[in-house]
Design a protein around this motif. Structure first.
Motif, PDB file in Angstrom:
ATOM      1  N   GLY B 447     -16.765 -15.342   5.195  1.00 46.61           N
ATOM      2  CA  GLY B 447     -15.218 -14.818   5.456  1.00 46.61           C
ATOM      3  C   GLY B 447     -14.781 -14.045   4.128  1.00 46.61           C
ATOM      4  N   LEU B 448     -13.357 -13.502   4.264  1.00 51.57           N
ATOM      5  CA  LEU B 448     -13.050 -12.700   2.958  1.00 51.57           C
ATOM      6  C   LEU B 448     -12.138 -13.591   2.087  1.00 51.57           C
ATOM      7  CD1 LEU B 448     -12.154  -9.447   4.768  1.00 51.57           C
ATOM      8  CD2 LEU B 448     -14.106  -9.724   3.254  1.00 51.57           C
ATOM      9  N   PRO B 449     -11.993 -13.241   0.901  1.00 46.55           N
ATOM     10  CA  PRO B 449     -11.240 -14.107   0.018  1.00 46.55           C
ATOM     11  C   PRO B 449      -9.804 -14.101   0.481  1.00 46.55           C
ATOM     12  CG  PRO B 449     -12.035 -11.942  -1.288  1.00 46.55           C
ATOM     13  CD  PRO B 449     -12.826 -11.999   0.214  1.00 46.55           C
ATOM     14  N   ALA B 450      -8.887 -14.881   0.162  1.00 46.98           N
ATOM     15  CA  ALA B 450      -7.517 -15.111   0.601  1.00 46.98           C
ATOM     16  C   ALA B 450      -6.751 -13.879   0.042  1.00 46.98           C
ATOM     17  CB  ALA B 450      -6.900 -16.233   0.232  1.00 46.98           C
ATOM     18  N   THR B 451      -6.999 -13.370  -1.110  1.00 46.85           N
ATOM     19  CA  THR B 451      -6.391 -12.218  -1.560  1.00 46.85           C
ATOM     20  C   THR B 451      -7.488 -10.919  -1.637  1.00 46.85           C
ATOM     21  OG1 THR B 451      -6.496 -12.999  -3.678  1.00 46.85           O
ATOM     22  CG2 THR B 451      -4.321 -13.326  -2.829  1.00 46.85           C
ATOM     23  N   ASP B 452      -6.813  -9.842  -1.414  1.00 41.05           N
ATOM     24  CA  ASP B 452      -7.568  -8.859  -1.729  1.00 41.05           C
ATOM     25  C   ASP B 452      -7.901  -8.534  -3.265  1.00 41.05           C
ATOM     26  OD1 ASP B 452      -7.339  -8.698   1.212  1.00 41.05           O
ATOM     27  OD2 ASP B 452      -6.161  -6.862   0.966  1.00 41.05           O
ATOM     28  N   PRO B 453      -9.282  -8.257  -3.442  1.00 43.52           N
ATOM     29  CA  PRO B 453      -9.546  -7.804  -4.876  1.00 43.52           C
ATOM     30  C   PRO B 453      -8.905  -6.703  -5.154  1.00 43.52           C
ATOM     31  CG  PRO B 453     -11.464  -7.537  -3.531  1.00 43.52           C
ATOM     32  CD  PRO B 453     -10.297  -8.199  -2.596  1.00 43.52           C
ATOM     33  N   TRP B 454      -8.497  -6.335  -6.564  1.00 41.78           N
ATOM     34  CA  TRP B 454      -7.813  -5.141  -6.791  1.00 41.78           C
ATOM     35  C   TRP B 454      -8.544  -3.814  -6.369  1.00 41.78           C
ATOM     36  CZ3 TRP B 454     -10.074  -1.658 -10.082  1.00 41.78           C
ATOM     37  CH2 TRP B 454     -11.401  -2.251 -10.936  1.00 41.78           C
ATOM     38  N   THR B 455      -9.974  -3.711  -6.370  1.00 42.86           N
ATOM     39  CA  THR B 455     -10.793  -2.990  -5.918  1.00 42.86           C
ATOM     40  C   THR B 455     -10.356  -2.344  -4.696  1.00 42.86           C
ATOM     41  OG1 THR B 455     -12.610  -4.469  -5.567  1.00 42.86           O
ATOM     42  CG2 THR B 455     -12.662  -3.086  -7.369  1.00 42.86           C
ATOM     43  N   HIS B 456      -9.949  -3.185  -3.722  1.00 40.87           N
ATOM     44  CA  HIS B 456      -9.834  -2.855  -2.314  1.00 40.87           C
ATOM     45  C   HIS B 456      -8.397  -2.935  -2.084  1.00 40.87           C
ATOM     46  CE1 HIS B 456     -14.036  -3.689  -2.386  1.00 40.87           C
ATOM     47  NE2 HIS B 456     -14.118  -3.164  -1.140  1.00 40.87           N
ATOM     48  N   ARG B 457      -7.663  -2.725  -3.115  1.00 47.26           N
ATOM     49  CA  ARG B 457      -5.872  -2.759  -2.723  1.00 47.26           C
ATOM     50  C   ARG B 457      -5.713  -1.212  -2.660  1.00 47.26           C
ATOM     51  NH1 ARG B 457      -3.988  -6.713  -6.691  1.00 47.26           N
ATOM     52  NH2 ARG B 457      -5.379  -8.515  -6.304  1.00 47.26           N
ATOM     53  N   ALA B 458      -5.167  -0.854  -1.538  1.00 49.20           N
ATOM     54  CA  ALA B 458      -4.565   0.600  -1.456  1.00 49.20           C
ATOM     55  C   ALA B 458      -3.557   0.826  -2.237  1.00 49.20           C
ATOM     56  CB  ALA B 458      -4.319   1.061  -0.053  1.00 49.20           C
ATOM     57  N   ALA B 459      -3.198   1.933  -3.141  1.00 50.35           N
ATOM     58  CA  ALA B 459      -2.111   2.431  -4.224  1.00 50.35           C
ATOM     59  C   ALA B 459      -0.780   2.383  -3.115  1.00 50.35           C
ATOM     60  CB  ALA B 459      -2.253   3.595  -4.554  1.00 50.35           C
ATOM     61  N   THR B 460      -0.906   2.978  -1.704  1.00 47.63           N
ATOM     62  CA  THR B 460       0.182   2.855  -0.844  1.00 47.63           C
ATOM     63  C   THR B 460      -0.225   2.389   0.334  1.00 47.63           C
ATOM     64  OG1 THR B 460      -0.436   5.275  -0.433  1.00 47.63           O
ATOM     65  CG2 THR B 460       1.461   4.709  -1.945  1.00 47.63           C
ATOM     66  N   PRO B 461       0.363   1.385   0.877  1.00 44.35           N
ATOM     67  CA  PRO B 461      -0.296   1.107   2.090  1.00 44.35           C
ATOM     68  C   PRO B 461      -0.274   1.959   3.286  1.00 44.35           C
ATOM     69  CG  PRO B 461       2.258   0.470   1.843  1.00 44.35           C
ATOM     70  CD  PRO B 461       1.710   1.015   0.513  1.00 44.35           C
ATOM     71  N   PRO B 462      -1.256   1.930   4.229  1.00 42.80           N
ATOM     72  CA  PRO B 462      -1.439   3.090   5.335  1.00 42.80           C
ATOM     73  C   PRO B 462      -0.098   2.940   5.846  1.00 42.80           C
ATOM     74  CG  PRO B 462      -2.574   0.817   5.734  1.00 42.80           C
ATOM     75  CD  PRO B 462      -1.854   0.796   4.590  1.00 42.80           C
ATOM     76  N   PRO B 463       0.224   4.395   6.162  1.00 40.83           N
ATOM     77  CA  PRO B 463       1.529   4.803   7.038  1.00 40.83           C
ATOM     78  C   PRO B 463       1.372   4.193   8.492  1.00 40.83           C
ATOM     79  CG  PRO B 463       0.083   6.534   7.138  1.00 40.83           C
ATOM     80  CD  PRO B 463      -0.582   5.498   6.056  1.00 40.83           C
ATOM     81  N   ALA B 464       2.634   3.748   8.933  1.00 33.75           N
ATOM     82  CA  ALA B 464       2.595   3.091  10.230  1.00 33.75           C
ATOM     83  C   ALA B 464       2.396   4.440  11.236  1.00 33.75           C
ATOM     84  CB  ALA B 464       4.169   2.628  10.567  1.00 33.75           C
ATOM     85  N   PRO B 465       1.740   3.869  12.443  1.00 32.32           N
ATOM     86  CA  PRO B 465       1.185   5.084  13.238  1.00 32.32           C
ATOM     87  C   PRO B 465       2.369   5.806  13.989  1.00 32.32           C
ATOM     88  CG  PRO B 465       0.831   2.807  14.165  1.00 32.32           C
ATOM     89  CD  PRO B 465       1.136   2.622  12.856  1.00 32.32           C
ATOM     90  N   ALA B 466       2.670   6.914  13.875  1.00 35.90           N
ATOM     91  CA  ALA B 466       3.587   7.717  14.367  1.00 35.90           C
ATOM     92  C   ALA B 466       3.048   8.966  15.328  1.00 35.90           C
ATOM     93  CB  ALA B 466       4.281   8.303  13.177  1.00 35.90           C
ATOM     94  N   PRO B 467       4.008   9.129  16.243  1.00 32.15           N
ATOM     95  CA  PRO B 467       3.666  10.161  17.242  1.00 32.15           C
ATOM     96  C   PRO B 467       3.203  11.373  16.514  1.00 32.15           C
ATOM     97  CG  PRO B 467       5.809   9.869  17.454  1.00 32.15           C
ATOM     98  CD  PRO B 467       5.424   8.870  16.503  1.00 32.15           C
ATOM     99  N   ILE B 468       2.215  12.186  17.023  1.00 30.36           N
ATOM    100  CA  ILE B 468       1.866  13.510  16.353  1.00 30.36           C
ATOM    101  C   ILE B 468       2.204  14.784  17.167  1.00 30.36           C
ATOM    102  CG2 ILE B 468      -0.275  12.287  15.371  1.00 30.36           C
ATOM    103  CD1 ILE B 468      -1.960  13.254  17.672  1.00 30.36           C
ATOM    104  N   GLU B 469       3.345  14.777  17.718  1.00 28.30           N
ATOM    105  CA  GLU B 469       3.814  15.905  18.439  1.00 28.30           C
ATOM    106  C   GLU B 469       4.597  16.618  17.423  1.00 28.30           C
ATOM    107  OE1 GLU B 469       3.524  16.809  21.688  1.00 28.30           O
ATOM    108  OE2 GLU B 469       2.117  14.911  21.382  1.00 28.30           O
ATOM    109  N   ASP B 470       4.588  17.845  17.736  1.00 34.12           N
ATOM    110  CA  ASP B 470       5.126  18.785  16.980  1.00 34.12           C
ATOM    111  C   ASP B 470       6.508  19.338  17.585  1.00 34.12           C
ATOM    112  OD1 ASP B 470       5.702  20.531  15.105  1.00 34.12           O
ATOM    113  OD2 ASP B 470       3.885  21.923  15.089  1.00 34.12           O
ATOM    114  N   GLU B 471       7.492  18.761  17.004  1.00 34.14           N
ATOM    115  CA  GLU B 471       8.956  18.884  17.798  1.00 34.14           C
ATOM    116  C   GLU B 471       9.320  20.405  17.698  1.00 34.14           C
ATOM    117  OE1 GLU B 471       9.479  17.060  20.269  1.00 34.14           O
ATOM    118  OE2 GLU B 471       8.856  15.241  19.585  1.00 34.14           O
ATOM    119  N   GLY B 472       8.868  21.138  16.605  1.00 39.06           N
ATOM    120  CA  GLY B 472       9.087  22.426  16.571  1.00 39.06           C
ATOM    121  C   GLY B 472       8.745  23.512  17.555  1.00 39.06           C
TER     122      GLY B 472
END
Lengths: 369, 475
Positions: B447-472
């Motif tokens: 299993g994995l440790p309960a908390t992620d080790p610092w080596t595997h913590r992203a500086a910023t959390p991955p962005p929420a999925p968003a549409p990739i349409e170009d409205e322009g």
């Protein structure tokens, strides 16, 4: 560039070397025969690339400058942009003029003159491949006042979720690496320190998501530059290739689309026999002659037909037919002994497992008390 | 490539046709597969210019976009596809052991389906640019299929080049084997033609998703004419009468690919299914049911995994890979042969079984049955190596007790079963038995440790999925 890229991958092929030296485009030599290469580009792919490049140039390069401002951390308040593409035609003479202009502009940058450009569109870089002069067209060179020069490449494949297609990315970065290398050579000729002036961070400008909004990615290509340097240095000198070729040979009769196909192919066979070829399956993606060479490899039963991963397992074995005999347990020659033992065992195991006389599955379990 | 693959390849070269690399078919082929043949427009990555689909060889339907670079027209064609695909795909919901199978030509199509899924799955279904809910549903199905396609041995999304490549040896190089037409021609060439020649003739037949450059050259004037005639209109009533010329362009291409796909499938159906396919099909069906359950709640998936998710995914994929390799080898003597060559397995006749052999244990003497094999091949295994009986790969391990070379190149191998429990059986004297490094017993997965080790913590959390349409740009 494609011709060069193709040749750079086939430097061990004398026929490709000869064609490169004679400036024969192998993609066109077999036009109209059954070996014609399927390299036709889709007009839609072409349009997409053009449309994206055009959008970057629109509004006085504002989209491009916006990306560069963020990356170079320079407001570029009064940007000076040189478009060499529109200045000179795309012919060989035009490329020569463009490469001279590029050199003059780089000189301004190195000397720190106020007239130095911030962005050069369509810079031409002169390089030597196998002792022959060749021109490379870099999409864009960018520089901050007094700062480093960056090399940028424009590609029309999309970046989604901060990711691009890995194969296409690799090819694009290899391309930038060659441009960085050549820009450094120019800077060195101009008396500047190439490592200080030209950054090994490649800039890649691609559309973001579905539309044509540009985005810029930065990637260090130090190892790729070293590899490109090695590759260019390892290209055999074209003079040596030509010197080793018997006199009186020409691609002319082969490329003659009015002649009958058998006669054209016969002429190419003579050429290939006298000069020598080095077919690998990788050739199929780059060389216009590959299908012709593949059939030659097939007729002679050459192990190279199957690719390097197989030839590595068949050291010292001259043909696929001979390898097949060895799998049937024929006594090997001295050079084949190493591979033959394994092949014979593998052949025996295959025959044992594939023949229906053996029980197909392990017998059912007998429980013990 | 190892010596065994090379042996099969040179035999296939000599034979001039494909050579089977297994006695069984190691993938399930469903009765009513959903066959999908999409075409891109040049290198346009996020749209299908045409999609051929159907679940019966005599019923091919074609959805054509006309101008796939226009969002409305691209979506209209995809919607037509979605209205066929979604009900067919969801029909197995709630039925245990039942699941859909999508059959495509090659990995290029798999990748295109992922890109289409990425575009559609996160579209808003309300607001000014609302997309049809069917499209969003289709997108989420496609994303699930693509994620699941990474599982080794899965059978929900089958690329035929992969299927054929796994079951046939040919004298084609890796590049050439990516062409379904070439692969098919080599496996079963016309009478009197060598497979290489047949493959060279067949390889220009396009099966998608990228059409050959020449086909697009023929198409370009049709699309231009279509755009001129529609004059920026995108409503179905205006566009539908203009589509037939473009449909006529795609229909023969799709028809050729369609027949090729069904022919390849039919040939594989002739081979008996391997024993462990059922277990993997069960897993596939469970994953499918989980996906539909999740879809009923929200159905959103991350587009970039968190480090924890990525670690778990990798672990599960590796375990699935280990299992599928082991199962294929134990199901199929022909799949076991390369392991015998690599000294990872030994096969031979059982000459002696000592079921009552005992050894001193920690407290008292324990039963450790011995099995002796006479193998025709030399066996280069060290004493103490752990092997599993291929007849019962989920049982306990055997340990190599001794290996003795026999006169004539063979060997005599004695194995010791490391348990006194009778749940693991013993082969019968006189039978042919195979012992290999492959075990299908479930393993303890870290299993994995309960908390992620610092080596595997992203500086910023991955962005929420968003549409990739170009409205322009909405031309």
């Amino acid at each position: 560039v494609r011709v060069l890229a193709a040749y750079a991958q086939n430097t061990d092929c004398a026929l490709a070397g000869l064609a490169f030296a004679a400036r024969v485009n192998l993609d066109r030599v077999l036009l109209g025969t059954r070996f014609q290469a399927p390299f036709g580009q889709s007009p839609f792919a072409f349009q997409r690339g053009l449309a994206f490049e055009k959008s970057l140039r629109s509004n006085d390069y504002e989209p491009t400058l916006g990306l560069l401002r963020a990356e170079l951390k320079d407001p570029l308040a009064a940007p000076r942009i040189e478009n060499l593409r529109s200045k000179h035609p795309g012919t060989r003479e035009g490329m020569l003029l463009r490469s001279r202009d590029t050199e003059a502009l780089l000189d301004l940058i190195v000397k720190g003159r106020p007239a130095a450009p911030h962005l050069i569109d369509g810079a031409a870089l002169r390089g030597s491949v196998g002792g022959l002069e060749a021109f490379f067209e870099a999409d864009a060179l960018a520089a901050r006042a007094g700062g480093e020069i960056r090399v940028a490449e424009v590609k029309s494949f999309p970046k989604v979720d901060e990711r691009v297609d890995a194969d296409k990315l690799g090819a694009a970065l290899d391309q930038v690496a060659i441009y960085i290398l050549l820009t450094r050579e120019v800077i060195a000729r101009l008396g500047g320190d190439p490592l200080r002036w030209v950054s090994d961070l490649a800039l890649l400008i691609t559309p973001r998501n579905v539309g044509m909004q540009p985005t810029l990615s930065v990637k260090g290509v130090g190892p790729r530059i070293a590899r490109a340097e090695k590759l260019l240095a390892s290209v055999p000198r074209v003079e040596d290739v030509v010197a080793s070729v018997p006199d009186g040979l020409s691609f002319g009769p082969v490329a003659d689309t009015k002649a009958e196909e058998p006669r054209r192919l016969a002429a190419l066979h003579v050429l290939a026999d006298r000069v020598g070829t080095a077919y690998r399956p990788g050739c199929l993606a780059t060389c216009g002659n590959a299908r012709f060479c593949r059939e030659r490899a097939f007729c002679s039963g050459s192990p190279s037909l199957l690719g390097t991963s197989t030839t590595r397992v068949l050291p010292g074995i001259v043909s696929l037919d001979r390898a097949e005999e060895l799998t049937r347990g024929v006594a090997p020659g001295a050079a084949e002994a190493h591979a033959a033992a394994l092949l014979a065992t593998a052949g025996r195991l295959y025959d044992a497992a594939a023949s229906p006389s053996q029980p197909a599955a392990p017998t059912p379990a007998r429980r013990y008390a | 490539m190892n010596a065994f693959d090379a042996t099969l390849a040179v035999r296939a070269y000599r034979a001039g046709r494909g050579l089977r690399t297994s006695l069984f078919r190691h993938r399930r082929l469903a009765d009513r597969p959903l066959v999908v043949i999409p075409w891109q427009l040049g290198a346009e990555p996020f749209a299908a210019a045409a999609i051929g689909c159907g679940d019966r060889p005599d019923r091919l339907t074609l959805a054509v976009a006309g101008e796939p670079r226009n969002r409305d027209l691209a979506f209209a064609a995809l919607l037509k596809f979605a209205r066929w695909f979604n009900p067919a795909f969801e029909a197995h919901f709630g039925r245990v052991g039942s699941g859909p199978q999508i059959l495509v030509a090659n990995r290029g199509v798999v990748d295109l389906l992922r890109r289409l899924g990425r575009r559609l799955a996160f579209l808003p279904t309300d607001g000014p640019h609302a997309a049809a809910p069917d499209l969003v549903r289709l997108g989420r199905h496609l994303l699930f299929l693509w994620l699941h396609a990474a599982v080794p041995g899965q059978q929900l999304l089958v690329a035929l080049t992969d299927l054929l490549d796994a079951h046939w040896a040919t004298a084609l190089s890796e590049v050439e084997r990516q062409s379904l037409a070439a692969l098919d021609a080599y496996i079963e060439p016309p009478a009197g033609v060598h497979g290489c020649a047949a493959a060279a003739q067949a390889e220009d037949l396009a099966v998608g998703p990228v059409p050959p450059g020449d086909a697009d050259k023929d198409l370009a004037p049709l699309v231009e004419e279509f755009n001129r005639a529609r004059a920026s209109r995108t409503d179905a009533a205006a566009v539908a009468p203009l589509l037939p010329p473009i449909e006529a362009h795609y229909l023969p291409m799709t028809q050729a690919a369609w027949e090729l796909l069904w022919r390849c499938r039919g040939r594989e159906l002739r081979y008996p299914e391997a024993a462990s396919v059922g277990r993997r099909w069960q897993e596939d069906c469970e994953a499918y049911q989980r996906h539909l359950d999740w879809l009923a709640k929200s159905g959103l998936r991350r587009t970039r995994q968190s480090p924890r998710q990525a670690a778990m995914t990798l672990r599960n994929l590796e375990e699935a890979q280990r299992l599928v390799v082991a199962e294929e080898a134990c199901d199929d003597p022909l799949r076991m042969a390369p392991y015998i060559l690599e000294n990872k397995a030994v096969r031979g006749r059982v000459v002696h079984v000592n079921a009552t052999h005992t050894e001193p244990g920690a407290r008292r003497a324990v039963k450790r049955p011995l099995v002796t094999l006479a193998s025709a091949e030399p066996c280069l295994m060290p004493a103490g190596k752990e092997l599993w009986w291929a007849g019962q790969p989920a049982g306990r391990e055997f340990v190599v007790e001794s290996v003795a070379a026999e006169p004539g190149g063979g060997s005599r191998v004695t194995l010791k079963l490391m348990t006194s429990s009778s749940t693991t059986g013993l082969p019968a004297v006189g039978s042919i038995a195979c012992f290999s490094v492959h075990s299908t017993a479930p393993r303890w997965l870290a299993g994995l440790p309960a908390t992620d080790p610092w080596t595997h913590r992203a500086a910023t959390p991955p962005p929420a999925p968003a549409p990739i349409e170009d409205e322009g740009e909405r031309s």
